[in-house]
Each structure stands twice: as C-alpha cells, then as structure tokens.
Enzyme design. Sequence first.
Site, PDB file in Angstrom:
ATOM      1  N   HIS A 116       0.776  -1.342   0.177  1.00  0.00           N
ATOM      2  CA  HIS A 116      -0.176  -0.071  -0.144  1.00  0.00           C
ATOM      3  C   HIS A 116       1.076   1.246   0.060  1.00  0.00           C
ATOM      4  O   HIS A 116       1.503   1.444   1.176  1.00  0.00           O
ATOM      5  CB  HIS A 116      -0.750  -0.227   1.374  1.00  0.00           C
ATOM      6  CG  HIS A 116      -1.801  -1.086   1.196  1.00  0.00           C
ATOM      7  ND1 HIS A 116      -2.908  -1.100   0.277  1.00  0.00           N
ATOM      8  CD2 HIS A 116      -2.017  -2.289   2.041  1.00  0.00           C
ATOM      9  CE1 HIS A 116      -3.709  -2.076   0.539  1.00  0.00           C
ATOM     10  NE2 HIS A 116      -3.183  -2.790   1.516  1.00  0.00           N
ATOM     11  N   HIS A 126      -0.802  -6.715  -5.561  1.00  0.00           N
ATOM     12  CA  HIS A 126      -0.647  -7.918  -4.883  1.00  0.00           C
ATOM     13  C   HIS A 126      -0.146  -8.975  -5.775  1.00  0.00           C
ATOM     14  O   HIS A 126      -0.202  -8.947  -7.005  1.00  0.00           O
ATOM     15  CB  HIS A 126      -2.320  -8.234  -4.575  1.00  0.00           C
ATOM     16  CG  HIS A 126      -2.461  -9.763  -4.368  1.00  0.00           C
ATOM     17  ND1 HIS A 126      -3.052 -10.561  -5.382  1.00  0.00           N
ATOM     18  CD2 HIS A 126      -2.344 -10.350  -3.259  1.00  0.00           C
ATOM     19  CE1 HIS A 126      -3.009 -11.862  -4.959  1.00  0.00           C
ATOM     20  NE2 HIS A 126      -3.071 -11.612  -3.487  1.00  0.00           N
ATOM     21  N   ARG A 130       1.498 -20.323  -4.959  1.00  0.00           N
ATOM     22  CA  ARG A 130       1.178 -21.226  -4.106  1.00  0.00           C
ATOM     23  C   ARG A 130       1.427 -22.630  -4.621  1.00  0.00           C
ATOM     24  O   ARG A 130       1.151 -22.850  -5.647  1.00  0.00           O
ATOM     25  CB  ARG A 130      -0.077 -20.981  -3.214  1.00  0.00           C
ATOM     26  CG  ARG A 130      -1.233 -20.863  -4.326  1.00  0.00           C
ATOM     27  CD  ARG A 130      -2.413 -20.498  -3.594  1.00  0.00           C
ATOM     28  NE  ARG A 130      -3.715 -20.194  -4.470  1.00  0.00           N
ATOM     29  CZ  ARG A 130      -3.890 -19.243  -5.082  1.00  0.00           C
ATOM     30  NH1 ARG A 130      -2.989 -18.307  -5.107  1.00  0.00           N
ATOM     31  NH2 ARG A 130      -4.769 -19.118  -5.899  1.00  0.00           N
ATOM     32  N   HIS A 160       0.675  -5.553 -17.665  1.00  0.00           N
ATOM     33  CA  HIS A 160       0.202  -6.537 -18.386  1.00  0.00           C
ATOM     34  C   HIS A 160       1.144  -7.174 -19.335  1.00  0.00           C
ATOM     35  O   HIS A 160       1.489  -8.605 -19.451  1.00  0.00           O
ATOM     36  CB  HIS A 160      -1.096  -6.225 -19.072  1.00  0.00           C
ATOM     37  CG  HIS A 160      -2.297  -6.503 -18.398  1.00  0.00           C
ATOM     38  ND1 HIS A 160      -3.171  -7.449 -18.158  1.00  0.00           N
ATOM     39  CD2 HIS A 160      -2.805  -5.451 -17.335  1.00  0.00           C
ATOM     40  CE1 HIS A 160      -4.175  -7.350 -17.179  1.00  0.00           C
ATOM     41  NE2 HIS A 160      -3.999  -6.042 -16.775  1.00  0.00           N
ATOM     42  N   HIS A 190     -20.863  -7.311  -5.442  1.00  0.00           N
ATOM     43  CA  HIS A 190     -21.655  -6.390  -4.646  1.00  0.00           C
ATOM     44  C   HIS A 190     -21.452  -4.933  -5.273  1.00  0.00           C
ATOM     45  O   HIS A 190     -22.474  -3.949  -4.895  1.00  0.00           O
ATOM     46  CB  HIS A 190     -21.641  -6.616  -3.174  1.00  0.00           C
ATOM     47  CG  HIS A 190     -20.145  -5.993  -2.483  1.00  0.00           C
ATOM     48  ND1 HIS A 190     -19.213  -6.904  -2.727  1.00  0.00           N
ATOM     49  CD2 HIS A 190     -19.976  -5.077  -1.891  1.00  0.00           C
ATOM     50  CE1 HIS A 190     -18.115  -6.373  -1.906  1.00  0.00           C
ATOM     51  NE2 HIS A 190     -18.624  -5.092  -1.704  1.00  0.00           N
ATOM     52  N   ASN A 299      -6.153 -22.214  10.601  1.00  0.00           N
ATOM     53  CA  ASN A 299      -5.682 -21.848  12.021  1.00  0.00           C
ATOM     54  C   ASN A 299      -4.400 -21.056  11.653  1.00  0.00           C
ATOM     55  O   ASN A 299      -3.418 -21.399  12.212  1.00  0.00           O
ATOM     56  CB  ASN A 299      -5.652 -22.696  12.780  1.00  0.00           C
ATOM     57  CG  ASN A 299      -5.485 -22.413  14.398  1.00  0.00           C
ATOM     58  OD1 ASN A 299      -5.682 -21.109  14.595  1.00  0.00           O
ATOM     59  ND2 ASN A 299      -4.673 -22.885  15.313  1.00  0.00           N
ATOM     60  N   SER A 304      -0.668 -12.225  10.247  1.00  0.00           N
ATOM     61  CA  SER A 304       0.157 -12.357   8.890  1.00  0.00           C
ATOM     62  C   SER A 304      -1.054 -12.390   7.865  1.00  0.00           C
ATOM     63  O   SER A 304      -0.780 -11.832   6.777  1.00  0.00           O
ATOM     64  CB  SER A 304       1.107 -13.590   8.863  1.00  0.00           C
ATOM     65  OG  SER A 304       2.028 -13.628   9.599  1.00  0.00           O
TER      66      SER A 304
END
Length: 348
Positions: A116, A126, A130, A160, A190, A299, A304
């Site tokens: 930010h 962002h 993974r 891009h 929304h 959990n 983080s």
Amino acid sequence: MVTNSQSPTLPIESSTCLPPTDAKDRVSQFMKQLQDEITQGLEKLDGVAKFQEDSWERPEGGGGRSRVMRDGAIFEQGGVNFSEVWGSHLPPSILTQRPEAAGHGFYATGTSMVLHPRNPYVPTVHLNYRYFEAGPVWWFGGGADLTPYYPFAEDAIHFHKTFKEACDAHHSEYYPVFKRWCDEYFYLKHRGETRGVGGLFFDYQDGQGTLYRGPHADGEAAKYSNQVGTVASRSWEDLFAFVQSCGRAFLPAYLPIVQRRHTMEYGDRQRNFQLYRRGRYVEFNLVYDRGTIFGLQTNGRTESILMSLPPLVRWEYGYTPEPNTPEAELYETFLKPQDWINWTPSHT
C-alpha cells in the site's frame, strides 16, 4: 472463496502424474527465495523503511515468516509473507473445488504480498504464488494484480505486457486465459466493479485438461478456455518453471510504475480518494479472498493473514465521482476489463 454448487470438479485421474519426491523442498526453497528477492528490491526502491520479520509456528504443523514494512518514503505499509503448512485435512474452501482430496493430509506452501503506497498516484499491488499436495492430488496456483487509484494507461499496459511475456515463454494461451480469470476473480460483485486493472490469476493447475478451473462456467475465462480446448499435458516441472517465471516478473512489472509516479505532487482530494478506494480492497479481502479464507480456516497466524489490509481507510456513503474527472475515468474505464495489451491512445 467464491464457489457455487455447480462448480466443476476435477477427477482424481487429472493428478495421477505424481510430482518428484523433492517437490516440496524445491517449491519451498523457491518461495523463500522469491520473498527475499522482492523484499530486497522493495527496500532498495523505498530507500528509508526496512522489512521487519516475524517467524511463526502453526500448532497443527508448519509455520512461516512474515515481513512487514511501515512508514517508508514510498510505502505506507506493505507485507511479503512466506508460509509452509501441513495438516490432516484440507479446509472446506479447498474441498469444494477439489473433493477428491478429501481424506488426505495436505501440504501447502506459498509467498504472498500486498503493498500500500503513500502517494495516491502509485497503485497498490498484490502477488501470491502457492503449491498444494493432498495425497495423489497436487496443483499450483497464483497470480498478481494491480489496483490503481488514478488512471494511467501506460502503467496498466506495462504491467500486463510484462506478465504476458512471462506467460508466453511457457505457453501461448496462458496469458489470454489467466488474464480473463483474473478479471473474473478480482471482481466485487456487490459493487459491480473490478478491484483494479487485473493481471494474472490461475489455480488448480496440475498439467491436465483445460486451463480454466474456476467456478464460473459461463464466464469469459471459461468460454475462451473452452475454445482453446484440452491443452497438451504439462509436467510438474513445466508448471514449476512457469510459476518461477511469473514470480520473478513482479519486480520488472511494478518497480518502473512506482519510479514514474512516487514523486508526483498530490493534495487532500487525491489522498481522500485513495483512502476511499482502499475500502474496496478491504471489502474484497474480507468477503472473497481465498487466501484469507484458507488461512483463517487452517488456523494460520491472523496478523500475517490480515497484513494485506491497508493501515488507513475510509468509507463514504453514496459516493459518486464528479463527471469528467480522473476519478470518473477510473470508474468508467479502469474498473472494467480491458484489453491492455492492444490498448491505443484512441481509447483514452
């Protein structure tokens, strides 16, 4: 995670090509290296702030290291996290899409980042890459997206094009599918608007079948992917190489944008608009973001997981931008999917 009862599921045969025995170690090492490379590059760019690291352990298995930068010359707050966790079963947010992984222990590792900036003319950004294993099932996922507060077409084009080059080095259809998937995923239903100008997003990539593996069978990403059809089998090594290229494309994609914008003068109007638009980021991350939901359901370390949220934010009832202003252009053009690769000045 956004899912529905009609989401396509992937048969267990799609992952019968098992990963190498050292897959977990290799991906984990790369994810840590990516964290190191990004944090070093950002510290050099900011010139003032340094990342502070917290190492943490997860009682059920695994842990990670969280690095957060605050009050920099350029970055008001940013975090770059590495995690490596395992457990006896996957959470519902994953099993909805991969029910064949039920009953198996899982392993997951990845690097995620949100920055930010202080100057409203510098976009928020962002990144997340993974890797999962659950019994015979494995896949890669990830991507990166850009969230500007003010409309600069050259920034969106550069972002891009950089990621398209990384994709094209591995498969000519990666960028067209994953760009559309990103527009679909980073969408605030929304609000009826995208979170920003997009980038890449992909998930459940195990080298088999079609490229799109998302929940929206009638969306643009699915339509394009269906036109492409079944893609030739790609090995674990192929996909790992692709993820490495995408991860290392981040600094070349983002740093030139920051360097162009961070010295631009701004006032209260621009700052207030930035804080208002940050509210959309909060809404997306708390309502839709799969990484946030997965972390909380397994959990993970809450601090983080929520490091993606901005340090300051505001909401305003019934806000609409004034006509013929940069703020209006953001809404009219930049918060709708665009073909940034073929963008020309005639669009502006």
